[in-house]
Design a protein around this motif. Structure first.
Motif, PDB file in Angstrom:
ATOM      1  N   GLY A  96      -4.489  -5.808   5.780  1.00  0.00           N
ATOM      2  CA  GLY A  96      -5.650  -6.010   4.909  1.00  0.00           C
ATOM      3  C   GLY A  96      -5.329  -6.072   3.424  1.00  0.00           C
ATOM      4  N   PHE A  97      -4.089  -6.418   3.083  1.00  0.00           N
ATOM      5  CA  PHE A  97      -3.757  -6.484   1.649  1.00  0.00           C
ATOM      6  C   PHE A  97      -4.289  -7.752   0.968  1.00  0.00           C
ATOM      7  CE2 PHE A  97      -0.372  -3.465   3.033  1.00  0.00           C
ATOM      8  CZ  PHE A  97      -0.804  -2.389   2.260  1.00  0.00           C
ATOM      9  N   GLY A  98      -4.717  -8.706   1.776  1.00  0.00           N
ATOM     10  CA  GLY A  98      -5.350  -9.904   1.209  1.00  0.00           C
ATOM     11  C   GLY A  98      -4.361 -10.966   0.758  1.00  0.00           C
ATOM     12  N   ILE A  99      -4.920 -12.183   0.518  1.00  0.00           N
ATOM     13  CA  ILE A  99      -4.123 -13.311   0.005  1.00  0.00           C
ATOM     14  C   ILE A  99      -4.924 -13.960  -1.119  1.00  0.00           C
ATOM     15  CG2 ILE A  99      -2.913 -15.465   0.574  1.00  0.00           C
ATOM     16  CD1 ILE A  99      -3.408 -14.765   3.566  1.00  0.00           C
TER      17      ILE A  99
ATOM     18  N   PRO B 267      -1.027  -8.453  -5.057  1.00  0.00           N
ATOM     19  CA  PRO B 267       0.077  -8.116  -5.959  1.00  0.00           C
ATOM     20  C   PRO B 267       1.377  -7.969  -5.160  1.00  0.00           C
ATOM     21  CG  PRO B 267      -1.792  -6.590  -6.226  1.00  0.00           C
ATOM     22  CD  PRO B 267      -2.063  -7.404  -5.004  1.00  0.00           C
ATOM     23  N   THR B 268       2.498  -8.195  -5.806  1.00  0.00           N
ATOM     24  CA  THR B 268       3.774  -8.030  -5.093  1.00  0.00           C
ATOM     25  C   THR B 268       3.990  -6.549  -4.781  1.00  0.00           C
ATOM     26  OG1 THR B 268       4.980  -7.831  -7.172  1.00  0.00           O
ATOM     27  CG2 THR B 268       4.904 -10.020  -6.172  1.00  0.00           C
ATOM     28  N   MET B 269       4.741  -6.313  -3.719  1.00  0.00           N
ATOM     29  CA  MET B 269       5.002  -4.924  -3.299  1.00  0.00           C
ATOM     30  C   MET B 269       6.493  -4.678  -3.282  1.00  0.00           C
ATOM     31  SD  MET B 269       2.219  -4.217  -0.332  1.00  0.00           S
ATOM     32  CE  MET B 269       1.773  -5.776   0.281  1.00  0.00           C
ATOM     33  N   ARG B 270       6.866  -3.392  -3.326  1.00  0.00           N
ATOM     34  CA  ARG B 270       8.279  -3.033  -3.233  1.00  0.00           C
ATOM     35  C   ARG B 270       8.412  -1.650  -2.635  1.00  0.00           C
ATOM     36  NH1 ARG B 270      10.207  -1.686  -9.422  1.00  0.00           N
ATOM     37  NH2 ARG B 270       8.871   0.133  -9.725  1.00  0.00           N
TER      38      ARG B 270
ATOM     39  N   PRO C 151      11.564   5.316   2.744  1.00  0.00           N
ATOM     40  CA  PRO C 151      10.971   4.693   1.552  1.00  0.00           C
ATOM     41  C   PRO C 151       9.441   4.620   1.605  1.00  0.00           C
ATOM     42  CG  PRO C 151      11.919   3.025   2.992  1.00  0.00           C
ATOM     43  CD  PRO C 151      12.229   4.342   3.623  1.00  0.00           C
ATOM     44  N   VAL C 152       8.883   4.444   0.414  1.00  0.00           N
ATOM     45  CA  VAL C 152       7.427   4.366   0.252  1.00  0.00           C
ATOM     46  C   VAL C 152       7.090   2.952  -0.218  1.00  0.00           C
ATOM     47  CG1 VAL C 152       5.537   5.190  -1.222  1.00  0.00           C
ATOM     48  CG2 VAL C 152       7.222   6.817  -0.298  1.00  0.00           C
ATOM     49  N   LEU C 153       6.027   2.373   0.326  1.00  0.00           N
ATOM     50  CA  LEU C 153       5.603   1.031  -0.099  1.00  0.00           C
ATOM     51  C   LEU C 153       4.574   1.166  -1.225  1.00  0.00           C
ATOM     52  CD1 LEU C 153       5.810  -2.061   0.642  1.00  0.00           C
ATOM     53  CD2 LEU C 153       3.715  -1.701   1.972  1.00  0.00           C
ATOM     54  N   GLN C 154       4.837   0.441  -2.316  1.00  0.00           N
ATOM     55  CA  GLN C 154       3.889   0.477  -3.438  1.00  0.00           C
ATOM     56  C   GLN C 154       3.715  -0.928  -4.011  1.00  0.00           C
ATOM     57  OE1 GLN C 154       5.802   3.552  -5.997  1.00  0.00           O
ATOM     58  NE2 GLN C 154       4.021   4.807  -5.414  1.00  0.00           N
ATOM     59  N   PHE C 155       2.587  -1.137  -4.732  1.00  0.00           N
ATOM     60  CA  PHE C 155       2.489  -2.368  -5.514  1.00  0.00           C
ATOM     61  C   PHE C 155       3.531  -2.265  -6.630  1.00  0.00           C
ATOM     62  CE2 PHE C 155      -2.076  -2.420  -4.004  1.00  0.00           C
ATOM     63  CZ  PHE C 155      -1.912  -3.543  -3.206  1.00  0.00           C
ATOM     64  N   SER C 156       4.161  -3.395  -6.968  1.00  0.00           N
ATOM     65  CA  SER C 156       5.237  -3.363  -7.968  1.00  0.00           C
ATOM     66  C   SER C 156       4.728  -2.891  -9.330  1.00  0.00           C
ATOM     67  CB  SER C 156       5.859  -4.751  -8.110  1.00  0.00           C
ATOM     68  OG  SER C 156       6.296  -5.196  -6.853  1.00  0.00           O
ATOM     69  N   ASP C 157       3.432  -3.109  -9.603  1.00  0.00           N
ATOM     70  CA  ASP C 157       2.923  -2.734 -10.928  1.00  0.00           C
ATOM     71  C   ASP C 157       2.069  -1.458 -10.888  1.00  0.00           C
ATOM     72  OD1 ASP C 157       0.762  -3.605  -9.565  1.00  0.00           O
ATOM     73  OD2 ASP C 157       0.142  -5.138 -11.019  1.00  0.00           O
ATOM     74  N   ASP C 158       2.175  -0.686  -9.797  1.00  0.00           N
ATOM     75  CA  ASP C 158       1.358   0.535  -9.697  1.00  0.00           C
ATOM     76  C   ASP C 158       2.126   1.583  -8.890  1.00  0.00           C
ATOM     77  OD1 ASP C 158      -0.415   2.523  -9.197  1.00  0.00           O
ATOM     78  OD2 ASP C 158      -1.913   1.274  -8.188  1.00  0.00           O
TER      79      ASP C 158
ATOM     80  N   LYS D 162       1.374   4.651  -8.506  1.00  0.00           N
ATOM     81  CA  LYS D 162       0.521   5.796  -8.122  1.00  0.00           C
ATOM     82  C   LYS D 162       0.137   5.725  -6.633  1.00  0.00           C
ATOM     83  CE  LYS D 162       0.189   7.476 -12.336  1.00  0.00           C
ATOM     84  NZ  LYS D 162       1.364   6.726 -12.785  1.00  0.00           N
ATOM     85  N   GLN D 163      -0.132   4.516  -6.159  1.00  0.00           N
ATOM     86  CA  GLN D 163      -0.649   4.375  -4.790  1.00  0.00           C
ATOM     87  C   GLN D 163       0.469   4.298  -3.759  1.00  0.00           C
ATOM     88  OE1 GLN D 163      -3.923   1.752  -3.446  1.00  0.00           O
ATOM     89  NE2 GLN D 163      -3.809   0.969  -5.514  1.00  0.00           N
ATOM     90  N   ASP D 164       0.334   5.047  -2.682  1.00  0.00           N
ATOM     91  CA  ASP D 164       1.270   4.963  -1.551  1.00  0.00           C
ATOM     92  C   ASP D 164       0.607   4.081  -0.477  1.00  0.00           C
ATOM     93  OD1 ASP D 164       2.749   5.283   0.738  1.00  0.00           O
ATOM     94  OD2 ASP D 164       3.066   7.435   0.473  1.00  0.00           O
ATOM     95  N   LEU D 165       1.209   2.889  -0.234  1.00  0.00           N
ATOM     96  CA  LEU D 165       0.604   1.921   0.700  1.00  0.00           C
ATOM     97  C   LEU D 165       1.247   1.968   2.088  1.00  0.00           C
ATOM     98  CD1 LEU D 165       0.772  -1.034  -1.853  1.00  0.00           C
ATOM     99  CD2 LEU D 165      -1.234   0.397  -1.397  1.00  0.00           C
ATOM    100  N   THR D 166       2.191   2.912   2.254  1.00  0.00           N
ATOM    101  CA  THR D 166       3.001   2.937   3.485  1.00  0.00           C
ATOM    102  C   THR D 166       2.134   3.036   4.742  1.00  0.00           C
ATOM    103  OG1 THR D 166       4.567   4.187   2.162  1.00  0.00           O
ATOM    104  CG2 THR D 166       5.056   4.011   4.504  1.00  0.00           C
TER     105      THR D 166
END
Ligand code: SF4
Length: 326
Positions: free
Chosen positions: A60-63, A66-69, A77-84, A86-90
């Motif tokens: 559900g991240f949409g199209i 933002p890029t993720m890393r 590892p933890v998945l996050q937006f490259s420019d944020d 704070k949020q853990d998207l894992t």
């Protein structure tokens, strides 16, 4: 080789193979684009029935998004937006692919997109707090879960399939997996397991003389073991042995074994010519198709049942032309 053997050695249907959706040209990337792969959509698509999946869209991240890393510990590892940061998207990503993983009991391979924090199979960067990546690299989160859930499934990155040896090895593994699933897992008997082993003797031998001998002994000694355990142990060791491409030395060994089986039917002069071509192959002067074509002629005319049954002679449809580049 008889027509019957040709059918048995390849497959009458397309083989189900999972794939990162963006490789098929689906516009699912973070920027709304794709990374369509000519390799996957070319000759491979004539034999593979693709099952595309994009874990980031499923989560559900949409199209576009933002890029993720990946950040933090390369082992967890933890998945996050490259420019944020704070949020853990894992967990969101894992929840998105969790159910999908259960569906891969009926696929025979998987092709992943490289360099993705979700799909990348290797060398994925994990960023530290200071913004620089760790030296140690990891796998994307979906790729890691896929490999853990299906350790015997042939899985490869699209980029690596441009290497002819890795491509040939992947396709051969996909067909071996397909045959195991249909001939042994769907009709599980000790006899069918033995038959599978028998047909793959030369293919195994080309990859590992040691495993070829060990697996023969293992099957003979484990006759009384529970069948499910036996099948799993066997196929685990089989897939480990064929995971790396066979060497020229391994192929030459098998070619000489095939020639040995044709002792009575190949005259001394023809034998010398075939041996000379095998040596040319060993020195890298001709590709594997050259000695194989010569031998196949004699196998078809005069080979015994055991040699004719060997999947090594035709591990996948000949029109894939994979041995022309080995
Ligand atoms: S690499 Fe994986 S997550 Fe990224 S767009 Fe392709 S399928 Fe989706």
């Amino acid at each position: 080789m008889t027509d019957q053997n040709q059918t048995n050695n390849t497959s009458p249907h397309k083989i189900p193979v999972g794939i990162s959706s963006c490789l098929l040209g689906e516009n699912v990337r973070y920027n709304g684009g794709h990374t369509q792969s000519k390799m996957c959509l070319g000759i491979l698509a004539q034999h593979f029935e693709y099952q595309p999946f994009c874990p980031e869209v499923a989560a559900g991240f949409g199209i576009p998004r933002p890029t993720m890393r990946l950040t933090g510990d390369p082992h967890n590892p933890v998945l996050q937006f490259s420019d944020d940061d704070k949020q853990d998207l894992t967990q969101q990503l894992k929840d998105g692919f969790h159910e999908q993983l259960d569906k891969y009991d009926a696929v025979d391979g998987y092709i992943l997109m490289k360099n993705s924090p979700s799909c990348g199979m290797e060398r994925i960067k994990v960023y530290q707090e200071n913004g620089y990546p760790h030296e140690e690299r990891t796998r994307g989160l979906f790729a890691d879960a896929l490999i853990a859930a299906w350790p015997m499934l042939p899985i490869e990155e699209e980029g690596r399939l441009h290497d002819p040896r890795l491509r040939e090895n992947f396709v051969m593994r996909v067909f071996s997996h397909y045959h195991f699933r249909h001939e042994v897992q769907e009709q599980p008997t000790y006899h069918n397991l033995l038959q599978y082993h028998s047909k793959h003797k030369y293919l195994l031998m080309a990859h590992s003389q040691k495993t070829y001998k060990e697996l023969g002994r293992f099957l003979a000694e484990s006759r009384q073991a529970p069948l499910e355990e036996l099948m799993e142990s066997y196929f685990t060791r089989f897939t480990e042995a064929i995971r790396k491409p066979a060497s020229r030395k391994g192929h030459c060994n098998v070619l000489q074994h095939i020639l040995g089986h044709l002792k009575r039917s190949v005259s001394g002069e023809a034998r010398q010519s075939i041996l000379a071509v095998i040596e040319q192959y060993r020195r890298g002067e001709v590709n594997l198709t050259t000695p194989m074509t010569l031998l196949a002629h004699y196998v078809e005319q005069t080979g015994d049942e055991f040699v004719q049954s060997q999947r090594y002679l035709l591990p996948y449809p000949a029109e894939l032309g994979l041995r022309n580049q080995l």
